[in-house]
Design an enzyme around this catalytic site. Structure first.
Site, PDB file in Angstrom:
ATOM      1  N   HIS A  35     -36.097  34.733 -15.617  1.00 20.87           N
ATOM      2  CA  HIS A  35     -35.431  35.987 -15.238  1.00 20.87           C
ATOM      3  C   HIS A  35     -36.429  37.138 -15.270  1.00 20.87           C
ATOM      4  O   HIS A  35     -36.804  37.614 -16.339  1.00 20.87           O
ATOM      5  CB  HIS A  35     -34.282  36.236 -16.237  1.00 20.87           C
ATOM      6  N   HIS A  63     -37.699  40.837 -12.879  1.00 22.59           N
ATOM      7  CA  HIS A  63     -37.500  41.719 -11.721  1.00 22.59           C
ATOM      8  C   HIS A  63     -38.865  42.088 -11.159  1.00 22.59           C
ATOM      9  O   HIS A  63     -39.471  43.072 -11.565  1.00 22.59           O
ATOM     10  CB  HIS A  63     -36.721  42.972 -12.145  1.00 22.59           C
ATOM     11  N   GLN A  89     -27.867  44.820  -7.452  1.00 19.20           N
ATOM     12  CA  GLN A  89     -28.100  45.702  -8.609  1.00 19.20           C
ATOM     13  C   GLN A  89     -26.974  46.714  -8.845  1.00 19.20           C
ATOM     14  O   GLN A  89     -26.561  46.945  -9.968  1.00 19.20           O
ATOM     15  CB  GLN A  89     -29.428  46.449  -8.412  1.00 19.20           C
ATOM     16  N   HIS A 129     -26.352  38.447 -13.595  1.00 22.41           N
ATOM     17  CA  HIS A 129     -26.448  39.348 -14.745  1.00 22.41           C
ATOM     18  C   HIS A 129     -25.004  39.460 -15.245  1.00 22.41           C
ATOM     19  O   HIS A 129     -24.139  39.921 -14.497  1.00 22.41           O
ATOM     20  CB  HIS A 129     -26.914  40.735 -14.323  1.00 22.41           C
ATOM     21  N   GLU A 180     -24.110  42.499 -19.594  1.00 26.28           N
ATOM     22  CA  GLU A 180     -25.277  43.120 -20.242  1.00 26.28           C
ATOM     23  C   GLU A 180     -24.862  44.505 -20.728  1.00 26.28           C
ATOM     24  O   GLU A 180     -25.158  45.535 -20.124  1.00 26.28           O
ATOM     25  CB  GLU A 180     -26.476  43.224 -19.291  1.00 26.28           C
ATOM     26  N   ASP A 187     -37.950  39.332 -18.048  1.00 27.81           N
ATOM     27  CA  ASP A 187     -37.094  40.374 -17.466  1.00 27.81           C
ATOM     28  C   ASP A 187     -37.862  41.536 -16.832  1.00 27.81           C
ATOM     29  O   ASP A 187     -37.678  41.836 -15.667  1.00 27.81           O
ATOM     30  CB  ASP A 187     -36.092  40.891 -18.506  1.00 27.81           C
TER      31      ASP A 187
HETATM   32 ZN    ZN Z   1     -32.321  41.446 -15.249  1.00 26.41          ZN
END
Ligand code: ZN
Length: 423
Positions: A56, A58, A151, A209, A212, A308
């Protein structure tokens, strides 16, 4: 043979072996290989592991720290706002250059498989297109999977659902979700249903996701698990973060473990980022906010780790090293029993391999892919404790990283002596 790694200590085994590699595969593992290889490396009794996986990250936002501004509150929400400002002016070549730099850094730390998220809530889909190009360009050092990641939510903007589908048509590997960012609980549930529908239509996996947040009322993981079972998607679904689980009451959490096991979902924890982002609305005591790695493992649920972020709007630090993520994870998750520590290496090796569906060709065994990392450490414990240098990284039978470790000298009583840092 193309390559022979001599005197290697393997995970969980005593003694040493020679590992012979030909045409990208491990062809021989035995006490002593008599023939000479085209290339040879003497591990000298050091630990040799299968290469790591980052489940995971970005890549579209890596190495953007401070542009257009720093995240002063340290919260997820300020990070999302800064990224919103950045991505309006995002240039595809500039993004690819940053992402490639990060992938080289990641490879230098012994990771050769990466699953990245590409934000698909901006109309040009330029981050997705760039990362799909990069997938081909980085294939010599990293096997890259790209998740189409909404997102800002799937239902928060009328165009987002179409963008998500377009991303799948363009070749994204997985469908992303972020149900806790949708406006309401009902929208969150509907976003999960929509994502599964798209996943089935295009033959993709689901990589979300999920929850979170520190909000103990955020319960989308159960929705994802139930949908997984309904759609017969067991083994094809990954849920990242799931930090709300930290704050669930135990009765509910234990019910959830049963459901997750049945759904065969992989949970991806991101210890570096979540120990940094969570608990920001707390005063004291401050919650750690990490998902329950220890208990999930005890209930037979597959758990893997992600890095991440590396120097982006959400996280100012990061070195692309999965051992850093693991080191943080074993502390925050209290996986510090001796057996737990040894087994924790699975979180960045065998467990993610299972989630990616590559278990059959993964591991240090004859016939498996020659994806190997030689640690500058003589045991599993030492590798974790010192986050040991990666002396040699091999991908598909080819050496891609060579490290010359620092030589330390100690000066005492006017005399200089080599310092032995192995304990
Ligand atoms: Zn993430």
């Amino acid at each position: 043979m193309d390559l022979i790694i001599r005197r290697a200590k393997l995970m969980g085994k005593d003694g040493t072996v020679d590992i012979g590699v030909s045409e990208g595969k491990i062809t021989t593992i035995k006490k002593e290989i008599k023939e000479r290889g085209n290339e040879e490396f003497d591990a000298g009794g050091r630990l040799v592991l299968p290469t790591f996986t980052d489940m995971h990250i970005h890549l579209d936002s890596v190495l953007t720290l401070g542009t257009p501004r720093y995240n002063e509150s340290g919260t997820l929400l300020e990070g999302i706002a800064i990224w919103g400002e950045y991505k309006k002016k995002l240039n595809i070549d500039e993004m690819k250059a940053r992402a490639m730099r990060a992938l080289e850094l990641i490879a230098s730390n012994g990771t050769t498989r990466v699953r990245t998220h590409a934000d698909v809530t901006e109309p040009t889909l330029s981050t997705l297109k760039g990362l799909l190009e990069l997938k081909k360009e980085c294939a010599d050092i990293i096997d890259l999977e790209v998740t189409a990641f909404p997102q800002d939510g799937i239902l928060t903007d009328p165009g987002n659902q179409e963008l998500l589908e377009r991303a799948l048509e363009l070749g994204a590997d997985n469908v992303g979700i972020i149900p806790h960012i949708e406006y309401t609980r009902e929208d969150g549930v509907r976003s999960v249903e929509l994502a599964f529908k798209l996943a089935k239509k295009y033959g993709k996996k689901v990589d979300g996701h999920v929850d979170e947040t520190d909000d103990e009322q955020s319960r989308f993981l159960e929705v994802v698990a139930a949908q997984t079972i309904r759609e017969g998607y067991q083994g094809k679904v990954t849920a990242g973060h799931t930090t709300a689980m930290h704050s669930y009451n135990n009765a509910y959490a234990f019910k959830l473990f049963g459901l997750l096991k049945k759904a065969d979902i992989t949970i991806v924890a991101n210890p570096l980022i979540n120990i940094h982002l969570q608990g920001r609305f707390d005063t004291y005591p401050k919650r750690r906010g990490l998902t329950r790695i220890k208990e999930l493992l005890q209930h037979g649920i597959n758990v893997a780790l992600g890095h991440d972020c590396i120097m982006d709007p959400w996280y100012p630090l990061g070195n692309g090293d999965m051992l850093h993520a693991l080191f943080m994870g074993v502390h925050v998750g209290q996986l510090t029993g001796y057996r737990e520590l040894l087994d924790s290496l699975n979180l960045i090796t065998y467990n993610p391999a299972r989630a990616l569906g590559i278990s059959e060709r993964y591991g240090v065994e004859e016939g498996k892919d020659a994806d190997l990392v030689v640690m500058d450490a003589f045991s599993e414990l030492e590798a974790i404790r010192t986050m040991a240098p990666r002396l040699l990284v091999v991908k598909s039978g080819r050496v891609i990283i060579k490290t010359e470790p620092a030589k330390i000298k100690i000066v005492r009583d006017g005399k200089e002596k080599p310092f032995n840092r192995y304990l």
